[in-house]
Design a protein around this motif. Sequence first.
Motif, PDB file in Angstrom:
ATOM      1  N   PHE A  54      42.967  72.013  16.345  1.00 56.85           N
ATOM      2  CA  PHE A  54      42.136  72.257  17.540  1.00 56.85           C
ATOM      3  C   PHE A  54      42.622  73.516  18.251  1.00 56.85           C
ATOM      4  O   PHE A  54      43.819  73.826  18.196  1.00 56.85           O
ATOM      5  CB  PHE A  54      42.237  71.062  18.500  1.00 56.85           C
ATOM      6  CG  PHE A  54      41.784  69.753  17.937  1.00 56.85           C
ATOM      7  CD1 PHE A  54      40.564  69.647  17.286  1.00 56.85           C
ATOM      8  CD2 PHE A  54      42.583  68.618  18.049  1.00 56.85           C
ATOM      9  CE1 PHE A  54      40.148  68.439  16.769  1.00 56.85           C
ATOM     10  CE2 PHE A  54      42.173  67.405  17.528  1.00 56.85           C
ATOM     11  CZ  PHE A  54      40.959  67.316  16.884  1.00 56.85           C
ATOM     12  N   PRO A  55      41.751  74.235  18.956  1.00 58.31           N
ATOM     13  CA  PRO A  55      40.296  74.056  18.955  1.00 58.31           C
ATOM     14  C   PRO A  55      39.671  74.787  17.764  1.00 58.31           C
ATOM     15  O   PRO A  55      40.244  75.735  17.233  1.00 58.31           O
ATOM     16  CB  PRO A  55      39.882  74.717  20.271  1.00 58.31           C
ATOM     17  CG  PRO A  55      40.891  75.816  20.464  1.00 58.31           C
ATOM     18  CD  PRO A  55      42.181  75.321  19.872  1.00 58.31           C
ATOM     19  N   LYS A  57      29.299  73.307  18.420  1.00 58.15           N
ATOM     20  CA  LYS A  57      30.147  72.672  19.445  1.00 58.15           C
ATOM     21  C   LYS A  57      31.585  73.141  19.275  1.00 58.15           C
ATOM     22  O   LYS A  57      32.081  73.233  18.153  1.00 58.15           O
ATOM     23  CB  LYS A  57      30.066  71.145  19.304  1.00 58.15           C
ATOM     24  CG  LYS A  57      30.808  70.390  20.401  1.00 58.15           C
ATOM     25  CD  LYS A  57      30.549  68.900  20.314  1.00 58.15           C
ATOM     26  CE  LYS A  57      31.337  68.111  21.339  1.00 58.15           C
ATOM     27  NZ  LYS A  57      31.057  68.493  22.722  1.00 58.15           N
ATOM     28  N   VAL A  66      35.164  72.123  19.362  1.00 56.97           N
ATOM     29  CA  VAL A  66      35.885  70.848  19.241  1.00 56.97           C
ATOM     30  C   VAL A  66      37.315  71.072  19.728  1.00 56.97           C
ATOM     31  O   VAL A  66      38.087  71.808  19.113  1.00 56.97           O
ATOM     32  CB  VAL A  66      35.861  70.351  17.779  1.00 56.97           C
ATOM     33  CG1 VAL A  66      36.657  69.064  17.631  1.00 56.97           C
ATOM     34  CG2 VAL A  66      34.419  70.135  17.334  1.00 56.97           C
ATOM     35  N   LYS A  67      37.641  70.428  20.856  1.00 54.64           N
ATOM     36  CA  LYS A  67      38.939  70.672  21.510  1.00 54.64           C
ATOM     37  C   LYS A  67      39.941  69.547  21.285  1.00 54.64           C
ATOM     38  O   LYS A  67      41.141  69.742  21.467  1.00 54.64           O
ATOM     39  CB  LYS A  67      38.733  70.841  23.023  1.00 54.64           C
ATOM     40  CG  LYS A  67      37.866  72.032  23.385  1.00 54.64           C
ATOM     41  CD  LYS A  67      37.534  72.037  24.871  1.00 54.64           C
ATOM     42  CE  LYS A  67      36.577  73.169  25.193  1.00 54.64           C
ATOM     43  NZ  LYS A  67      36.013  73.069  26.540  1.00 54.64           N
ATOM     44  N   ASN A  68      39.454  68.349  20.933  1.00 50.33           N
ATOM     45  CA  ASN A  68      40.357  67.203  20.790  1.00 50.33           C
ATOM     46  C   ASN A  68      39.723  66.165  19.862  1.00 50.33           C
ATOM     47  O   ASN A  68      38.595  66.339  19.390  1.00 50.33           O
ATOM     48  CB  ASN A  68      40.663  66.594  22.159  1.00 50.33           C
ATOM     49  CG  ASN A  68      39.388  66.272  22.935  1.00 50.33           C
ATOM     50  OD1 ASN A  68      38.445  65.694  22.395  1.00 50.33           O
ATOM     51  ND2 ASN A  68      39.348  66.670  24.198  1.00 50.33           N
ATOM     52  N   TRP A 114      32.650  73.755  15.496  1.00 50.32           N
ATOM     53  CA  TRP A 114      31.868  72.988  14.523  1.00 50.32           C
ATOM     54  C   TRP A 114      30.429  73.510  14.519  1.00 50.32           C
ATOM     55  O   TRP A 114      29.837  73.743  15.578  1.00 50.32           O
ATOM     56  CB  TRP A 114      31.877  71.508  14.903  1.00 50.32           C
ATOM     57  CG  TRP A 114      30.852  70.687  14.153  1.00 50.32           C
ATOM     58  CD1 TRP A 114      30.994  70.092  12.944  1.00 50.32           C
ATOM     59  CD2 TRP A 114      29.505  70.393  14.575  1.00 50.32           C
ATOM     60  NE1 TRP A 114      29.841  69.444  12.580  1.00 50.32           N
ATOM     61  CE2 TRP A 114      28.909  69.622  13.562  1.00 50.32           C
ATOM     62  CE3 TRP A 114      28.756  70.725  15.713  1.00 50.32           C
ATOM     63  CZ2 TRP A 114      27.592  69.156  13.657  1.00 50.32           C
ATOM     64  CZ3 TRP A 114      27.438  70.260  15.804  1.00 50.32           C
ATOM     65  CH2 TRP A 114      26.871  69.482  14.779  1.00 50.32           C
ATOM     66  N   ASN A 130      38.574  63.185  20.453  1.00 45.59           N
ATOM     67  CA  ASN A 130      37.341  62.563  20.979  1.00 45.59           C
ATOM     68  C   ASN A 130      36.114  63.409  20.635  1.00 45.59           C
ATOM     69  O   ASN A 130      35.061  62.875  20.280  1.00 45.59           O
ATOM     70  CB  ASN A 130      37.431  62.375  22.496  1.00 45.59           C
ATOM     71  CG  ASN A 130      38.345  61.227  22.870  1.00 45.59           C
ATOM     72  OD1 ASN A 130      38.681  60.399  22.019  1.00 45.59           O
ATOM     73  ND2 ASN A 130      38.769  61.170  24.130  1.00 45.59           N
ATOM     74  N   ASP A 131      36.256  64.739  20.781  1.00 47.12           N
ATOM     75  CA  ASP A 131      35.151  65.646  20.390  1.00 47.12           C
ATOM     76  C   ASP A 131      34.839  65.486  18.902  1.00 47.12           C
ATOM     77  O   ASP A 131      33.672  65.485  18.492  1.00 47.12           O
ATOM     78  CB  ASP A 131      35.530  67.103  20.658  1.00 47.12           C
ATOM     79  CG  ASP A 131      35.563  67.456  22.134  1.00 47.12           C
ATOM     80  OD1 ASP A 131      35.051  66.664  22.943  1.00 47.12           O
ATOM     81  OD2 ASP A 131      36.097  68.537  22.471  1.00 47.12           O
ATOM     82  N   ALA A 167      32.886  62.421  18.085  1.00 45.19           N
ATOM     83  CA  ALA A 167      31.502  62.438  18.593  1.00 45.19           C
ATOM     84  C   ALA A 167      30.557  63.287  17.749  1.00 45.19           C
ATOM     85  O   ALA A 167      29.358  63.329  18.013  1.00 45.19           O
ATOM     86  CB  ALA A 167      31.499  62.947  20.037  1.00 45.19           C
ATOM     87  N   LEU A 168      31.069  63.977  16.736  1.00 42.35           N
ATOM     88  CA  LEU A 168      30.213  64.881  15.945  1.00 42.35           C
ATOM     89  C   LEU A 168      29.204  64.088  15.119  1.00 42.35           C
ATOM     90  O   LEU A 168      29.540  63.036  14.570  1.00 42.35           O
ATOM     91  CB  LEU A 168      31.058  65.743  15.007  1.00 42.35           C
ATOM     92  CG  LEU A 168      31.971  66.770  15.665  1.00 42.35           C
ATOM     93  CD1 LEU A 168      32.831  67.465  14.614  1.00 42.35           C
ATOM     94  CD2 LEU A 168      31.170  67.803  16.455  1.00 42.35           C
TER      95      LEU A 168
END
Length: 385
Positions: free
Chosen positions: A145-146, A162, A164-166, A149, A168-169, A172-173
Amino acid sequence: MQNYFSSHFKLGVLGGGQLGRMLLSETQKLDIHTVILDKSADAPCAQICNEFYQGDLLDFDTVYNFGKKVDLLTIEIENVNIDALDKLESEGLTIYPKPSNLRIIQNKAQQKKFYKEKQIPTADFNHYAFVDELKHSYENGLVTFPFVWKSARFGYDGNGVKVVKNYNDLEALPEGECIAEKMIPFKNELAVIVARNPKGDLVTYPVVEMEFHPEANQVEYVICPARIDETVAEKARKVALKVADAFDFVGLLAVEMFQTQDDEILVNEVAPRTHNSGHYSIEASYTSQFEQHLRSILDFPLGNTDSKLAGIMVNLVGAEGYTGEVIYENIQEIMNIDGVTPHLYGKKITKPFRKMGHVTIVNQNIDKAREVAQKVKETVKVISK
């Protein structure tokens, strides 16, 4: 020799959105009979083209049968059925841009692989058939990260992209084929539009600078000329020309790029058509991008791409919290300002961040034009009843 003007010649366009609508203003000047296919009965082109057909651009039979009605076929959106285009081309229909180009460009993973093969500078990336593969890569330390995506297919206007920093991100993809691209710390996002005709004649428009909306990941302002050093601008033009040559492209190609902190140029992605980054050209250039698209696909001499004045384009997008019949609040106020021209796309329904129109600001002075652009952005609100 083919007679295109006031004749039986039919130009087919796949897609009837705002890009098609602005192209029609040029076909009308030259009295070229234009036939449009779009999935929506109330598409921006529907009421103003010569012939309109409603149908799915991704359906083989719909696209194939549409192609049989026209003498030359072009696009205003790249997400179309390529198998149908291949068959039409094999049967002798002229199609620009070429289906082989569209097949690569409509898939971001294939596009990135093409740049690597052709030694065109681009950000490092990994390609995944499924999001689960991407998760495994992260868990095994192959991705950190980051990162950015990108969905391989059907991304547009900030959708399908998007940061993606963590974890959780990552969780969620959405599912599906994608790429994970290295984050590039860049100074500027730039674009160069290249026009190329079947003879191989090439011209580039001036390098433009793009300012993005932080949440929507949509372009808010396009600034021409870009406020960059001439050596960087020249490098960007050379990279754009290399991309057009690598594709052996015919038509209009918008090449979006990053200017890195050390002034390298990296290709982000391309659009094989007229593009948001060229809308300023309607008022500011000797030849608008829409006229140039016609010139390139019909094998006419390419037009002068120089700007008469500095130009800035402001996107008009639906305000957050409003969905329904559109109202352009305060639009009369900006029409009092010299050098300001609104373009509304004929979309009757607004929703948050939907592109509803744009405004061009021209001025001798780029800084003055940017001030006016800010005023336009703050004044006009795209809301609903």
